[in-house]
Motif scaffolding. Structure first.
Motif, PDB file in Angstrom:
ATOM      1  N   GLY A 261      31.955  46.490  45.803  1.00  0.00           N
ATOM      2  CA  GLY A 261      31.901  47.367  44.633  1.00  0.00           C
ATOM      3  C   GLY A 261      31.545  46.653  43.349  1.00  0.00           C
ATOM      4  N   HIS A 262      31.518  45.322  43.391  1.00  0.00           N
ATOM      5  CA  HIS A 262      31.205  44.513  42.203  1.00  0.00           C
ATOM      6  C   HIS A 262      30.289  43.359  42.613  1.00  0.00           C
ATOM      7  N   GLU A 263      29.354  43.667  43.492  1.00  0.00           N
ATOM      8  CA  GLU A 263      28.538  42.620  44.113  1.00  0.00           C
ATOM      9  C   GLU A 263      27.735  41.809  43.102  1.00  0.00           C
ATOM     10  N   ARG A 264      27.189  42.452  42.098  1.00  0.00           N
ATOM     11  CA  ARG A 264      26.313  41.768  41.141  1.00  0.00           C
ATOM     12  C   ARG A 264      26.993  41.430  39.822  1.00  0.00           C
ATOM     13  N   GLU A 265      28.060  42.152  39.521  1.00  0.00           N
ATOM     14  CA  GLU A 265      28.699  41.981  38.214  1.00  0.00           C
ATOM     15  C   GLU A 265      30.173  42.337  38.315  1.00  0.00           C
ATOM     16  N   LEU A 266      31.016  41.459  37.778  1.00  0.00           N
ATOM     17  CA  LEU A 266      32.463  41.694  37.775  1.00  0.00           C
ATOM     18  C   LEU A 266      32.940  41.785  36.332  1.00  0.00           C
ATOM     19  N   VAL A 267      33.361  42.987  35.925  1.00  0.00           N
ATOM     20  CA  VAL A 267      33.936  43.165  34.585  1.00  0.00           C
ATOM     21  C   VAL A 267      35.414  42.804  34.702  1.00  0.00           C
ATOM     22  N   PHE A 268      35.742  41.578  34.321  1.00  0.00           N
ATOM     23  CA  PHE A 268      37.088  41.063  34.542  1.00  0.00           C
ATOM     24  C   PHE A 268      38.078  41.625  33.530  1.00  0.00           C
ATOM     25  N   ASP A 269      37.686  41.649  32.281  1.00  0.00           N
ATOM     26  CA  ASP A 269      38.508  42.245  31.230  1.00  0.00           C
ATOM     27  C   ASP A 269      37.597  42.569  30.054  1.00  0.00           C
ATOM     28  N   ALA A 270      38.193  42.920  28.911  1.00  0.00           N
ATOM     29  CA  ALA A 270      37.384  43.319  27.758  1.00  0.00           C
ATOM     30  C   ALA A 270      36.585  42.162  27.175  1.00  0.00           C
TER      31      ALA A 270
ATOM     32  N   PHE B  39      35.517  39.238  29.221  1.00  0.00           N
ATOM     33  CA  PHE B  39      34.694  38.512  30.187  1.00  0.00           C
ATOM     34  C   PHE B  39      34.065  39.432  31.227  1.00  0.00           C
ATOM     35  N   THR B  40      32.736  39.395  31.285  1.00  0.00           N
ATOM     36  CA  THR B  40      31.978  40.025  32.359  1.00  0.00           C
ATOM     37  C   THR B  40      31.189  38.913  33.049  1.00  0.00           C
ATOM     38  N   PHE B  41      31.386  38.771  34.354  1.00  0.00           N
ATOM     39  CA  PHE B  41      30.738  37.693  35.105  1.00  0.00           C
ATOM     40  C   PHE B  41      29.607  38.269  35.948  1.00  0.00           C
ATOM     41  N   LYS B  42      28.400  37.760  35.733  1.00  0.00           N
ATOM     42  CA  LYS B  42      27.248  38.191  36.518  1.00  0.00           C
ATOM     43  C   LYS B  42      26.975  37.168  37.610  1.00  0.00           C
ATOM     44  N   GLU B  43      26.556  37.655  38.753  1.00  0.00           N
ATOM     45  CA  GLU B  43      26.309  36.789  39.903  1.00  0.00           C
ATOM     46  C   GLU B  43      25.371  35.639  39.545  1.00  0.00           C
ATOM     47  N   GLY B  44      25.823  34.407  39.827  1.00  0.00           N
ATOM     48  CA  GLY B  44      24.987  33.233  39.645  1.00  0.00           C
ATOM     49  C   GLY B  44      24.850  32.726  38.219  1.00  0.00           C
ATOM     50  N   GLU B  45      25.503  33.387  37.276  1.00  0.00           N
ATOM     51  CA  GLU B  45      25.368  33.009  35.863  1.00  0.00           C
ATOM     52  C   GLU B  45      26.553  32.156  35.427  1.00  0.00           C
ATOM     53  N   ALA B  46      26.284  30.997  34.816  1.00  0.00           N
ATOM     54  CA  ALA B  46      27.353  30.117  34.344  1.00  0.00           C
ATOM     55  C   ALA B  46      27.964  30.664  33.058  1.00  0.00           C
ATOM     56  N   VAL B  47      29.287  30.707  33.015  1.00  0.00           N
ATOM     57  CA  VAL B  47      30.002  31.237  31.849  1.00  0.00           C
ATOM     58  C   VAL B  47      31.075  30.230  31.435  1.00  0.00           C
TER      59      VAL B  47
ATOM     60  N   VAL C  15      43.694  31.033  35.390  1.00  0.00           N
ATOM     61  CA  VAL C  15      43.867  32.314  36.087  1.00  0.00           C
ATOM     62  C   VAL C  15      42.945  32.379  37.296  1.00  0.00           C
ATOM     63  N   LEU C  16      41.668  32.083  37.093  1.00  0.00           N
ATOM     64  CA  LEU C  16      40.716  32.161  38.203  1.00  0.00           C
ATOM     65  C   LEU C  16      41.025  31.119  39.277  1.00  0.00           C
ATOM     66  N   ARG C  17      41.423  29.938  38.867  1.00  0.00           N
ATOM     67  CA  ARG C  17      41.671  28.844  39.807  1.00  0.00           C
ATOM     68  C   ARG C  17      42.870  29.131  40.713  1.00  0.00           C
ATOM     69  N   SER C  18      43.885  29.818  40.181  1.00  0.00           N
ATOM     70  CA  SER C  18      45.137  29.988  40.924  1.00  0.00           C
ATOM     71  C   SER C  18      45.243  31.323  41.662  1.00  0.00           C
ATOM     72  N   SER C  19      44.363  32.268  41.366  1.00  0.00           N
ATOM     73  CA  SER C  19      44.509  33.626  41.881  1.00  0.00           C
ATOM     74  C   SER C  19      43.635  33.879  43.106  1.00  0.00           C
ATOM     75  N   ARG C  20      43.670  35.114  43.573  1.00  0.00           N
ATOM     76  CA  ARG C  20      42.853  35.500  44.731  1.00  0.00           C
ATOM     77  C   ARG C  20      41.359  35.450  44.421  1.00  0.00           C
ATOM     78  N   PHE C  21      41.003  35.288  43.132  1.00  0.00           N
ATOM     79  CA  PHE C  21      39.597  35.196  42.747  1.00  0.00           C
ATOM     80  C   PHE C  21      39.018  33.795  42.945  1.00  0.00           C
ATOM     81  N   ALA C  22      39.851  32.822  43.289  1.00  0.00           N
ATOM     82  CA  ALA C  22      39.401  31.423  43.360  1.00  0.00           C
ATOM     83  C   ALA C  22      38.195  31.254  44.284  1.00  0.00           C
ATOM     84  N   GLU C  23      38.226  31.920  45.430  1.00  0.00           N
ATOM     85  CA  GLU C  23      37.140  31.755  46.395  1.00  0.00           C
ATOM     86  C   GLU C  23      35.877  32.505  45.986  1.00  0.00           C
ATOM     87  N   GLU C  24      35.987  33.335  44.964  1.00  0.00           N
ATOM     88  CA  GLU C  24      34.826  34.117  44.522  1.00  0.00           C
ATOM     89  C   GLU C  24      34.028  33.403  43.427  1.00  0.00           C
ATOM     90  N   PHE C  25      34.533  32.251  42.973  1.00  0.00           N
ATOM     91  CA  PHE C  25      33.908  31.537  41.863  1.00  0.00           C
ATOM     92  C   PHE C  25      33.703  30.061  42.181  1.00  0.00           C
TER      93      PHE C  25
END
Length: 322
Positions: free
Chosen positions: A268-277, A279-287, A296-306
């Motif tokens: 449902g968020h294959e190309r773009e993940l609107v994380f909060d107001a 941060f929006t993360f686009k596939e393959g784009e460095a932020v 937060v990203l390092r310790s959570s279930r999102f770790a493997e997605e980044f």
């Protein structure tokens, strides 16, 4: 209990729109999942929008104030058979409606055994309902914490049952000012999720005190009461329906700021993940992200997605979870 168990029989019985505000458009996959939820469960639903965090496959989810079970049955489909959803609610009538339809939904979803259960109890006292420390990946709540007299106890209990790196993702109503005790005793406005609302600034101090990382606003929308008599009771106080996410970040995950790249592919968020107001993360784009977001990203279930690396680090030398 009387208001939600006896006076309200369907969504249309609500006197304000506080509990039916939708924060943003609903993705097709979620609309389809909602259509598979039993009509009685949907009819007895009261909440502000949808509370559906991303990246749910195989997660254990706890729904505080689960009511008739609509959100639980929706999430049941998103966590899959390897995941599990527990709903807890204080109102016996609502829990009975939710339990009545377990078999119907499991058959509808094609599951061999139930991946949902419903408990009657108080979200301020999850231990009394047998919920153990660090037993859930995600705690959600949909427009219910305002009904609890002790919000600090609710957040403290949510923090306790979350695993390290776990998330509390919840919508609720917030007030622009602290309300007087006289106004807070208004029975209908309490039941309608308004005068029990936290002053928004208090959420930040309570979250910090309990141990959560700072609240991250996801969406917000103003609430209109639409009833002259009730508007007169609250005076110039304004209300907003807002969704926040709080993370239980272990100290070992905290380092400096970083740079992250979203791998893409979350359903449902294959190309773009609107994380909060912020941060929006686009596939393959460095932020570039601040230290808190990196942790937060390092310790959570999102770790493997980044791909997560220290700020300024060479692209070929990742740090932390990849």
């Amino acid at each position: 209990q009387d208001y939600y168990g006896k006076e309200l029989q369907k969504s249309e019985d609500l006197k304000t729109n506080a509990c039916v505000t939708s924060a943003r458009p609903v993705p097709k996959a979620i609309r389809d999942a909602l259509e598979r939820v039993h009509e009685e469960v949907v009819a007895r639903y009261y909440g502000c929008g949808l509370v559906v965090p991303e990246c749910l496959a195989a997660c254990r989810v706890l729904d505080l104030g689960s009511g008739s079970g609509r959100d639980c049955y929706l999430l049941s489909q998103l966590v899959g058979e390897r995941g599990h959803v527990t709903g807890i609610d204080m109102t016996q009538g609502q829990v009975e409606v939710a339990r009545k339809h377990i078999e119907y939904h499991m058959e509808k979803f094609g599951y061999q055994k139930p991946n949902v259960d419903f408990l009657q109890g108080y979200m301020e006292k999850l231990g009394d309902a047998g919920l153990a420390d660090e037993s859930y990946d995600i705690v959600i709540s949909n427009c219910v914490i305002n009904l609890a007299p002790d919000k600090r106890a609710v957040l403290r209990e949510a923090y306790r049952v979350l695993k390290p790196g776990g998330e509390m993702y919840f919508s609720d109503v917030y007030a622009s000012q602290r309300l007087s005790e006289a106004v807070r005793k208004h029975r209908v406005l309490w039941g309608e999720c308004l005068v029990g609302a936290l002053f928004w600034g208090d959420l930040y101090s309570i979250a910090e005190e309990v141990g959560f990382s700072p609240p991250r606003l996801v969406t917000a929308s103003p609430i209109t009461i639409g009833d002259k008599e009730l508007e007169g009771v609250v005076g110039d106080c304004r209300f907003v329906s807002a969704t926040f996410r709080l993370f239980k970040v272990p100290g070992s995950s905290r380092a400096g700021p970083g740079q992250v790249i979203y791998n893409g592919g979350i359903v449902g968020h294959e190309r773009e993940l609107v994380f909060d107001a912020n941060f929006t993360f686009k596939e393959g784009e460095a932020v570039d992200v601040d230290a808190e977001t990196a942790a937060v990203l390092r310790s959570s279930r999102f770790a493997e997605e980044f791909l997560i690396r220290a700020a300024g680090a060479d692209a070929a030398a990742p740090q932390g979870c990849c």
